[in-house]
Design a protein around this motif. Structure first.
Motif, short mmCIF file in Angstrom:
data_model
loop_
_atom_site.label_atom_id
_atom_site.label_comp_id
_atom_site.label_asym_id
_atom_site.label_seq_id
_atom_site.Cartn_x
_atom_site.Cartn_y
_atom_site.Cartn_z
N MET A 11 0.81 -1.22 0.00
CA MET A 11 0.00 0.00 0.00
C MET A 11 0.84 1.27 0.00
SD MET A 11 -3.02 -0.76 -0.45
CE MET A 11 -4.63 -0.56 0.22
N GLU A 69 -7.53 1.45 0.25
CA GLU A 69 -6.85 2.19 -0.82
C GLU A 69 -7.42 3.59 -0.91
OE1 GLU A 69 -5.41 1.60 -5.41
OE2 GLU A 69 -6.75 0.13 -4.53
N GLN A 104 -2.11 3.24 -1.76
CA GLN A 104 -2.47 2.80 -3.11
C GLN A 104 -1.89 1.42 -3.31
OE1 GLN A 104 -1.04 5.38 -6.20
NE2 GLN A 104 -1.23 3.80 -7.74
#
Length: 115
Positions: A11, A69, A104
């Motif tokens: 992430m 996310e 992300q």
């Protein structure tokens, strides 16, 4: 294949490992990831906290970095690199820095896996 003492934080886009002091240290910042785009995370940085929680182990650090996310995360890092060992010897404490970035999902391909 990941070494057991290293992990990819998908992430954020960094590979972390446990250093000689037992701390979670940034070993690689992958291009094109949130960590690379923010420009404030460097190889050798020690991750002290994620979203205010301590990174006492690899497991707690990875769990804290995982999240929805697009959500904002806050890292507290202690700078590593040149001069860090000398500062420790003299009793100096390096300052920590707050870094904010968006989570992300990042893929990462290890070319060494095909050797």
């Amino acid at each position: 294949e990941e070494r057991s003492d290293m992990a990819f934080v998908r992430m954020l886009g960094v590979r972390v490992g446990v250093n000689a002091m037992g701390k979670i240290e940034v070993m690689e910042v992958v291009q094109g990831t949130p960590a690379a785009y923010c420009g404030n995370i460097s190889i050798g940085d020690v991750i002290e906290k994620v979203d205010g929680g301590s990174c006492a182990s690899m497991e707690t650090c990875l769990a804290a970095c995982d999240g929805r996310e697009g959500s904002l995360t806050s890292l507290e890092v202690r700078r590593g690199g040149a001069g860090a060992t000398e500062q420790r010897r003299s009793g100096g404490e390096r300052a920590t820095e707050q870094i904010h970035l968006l989570r992300q999902a990042c893929g990462h391909l290890d070319p060494g896996a095909f050797a």
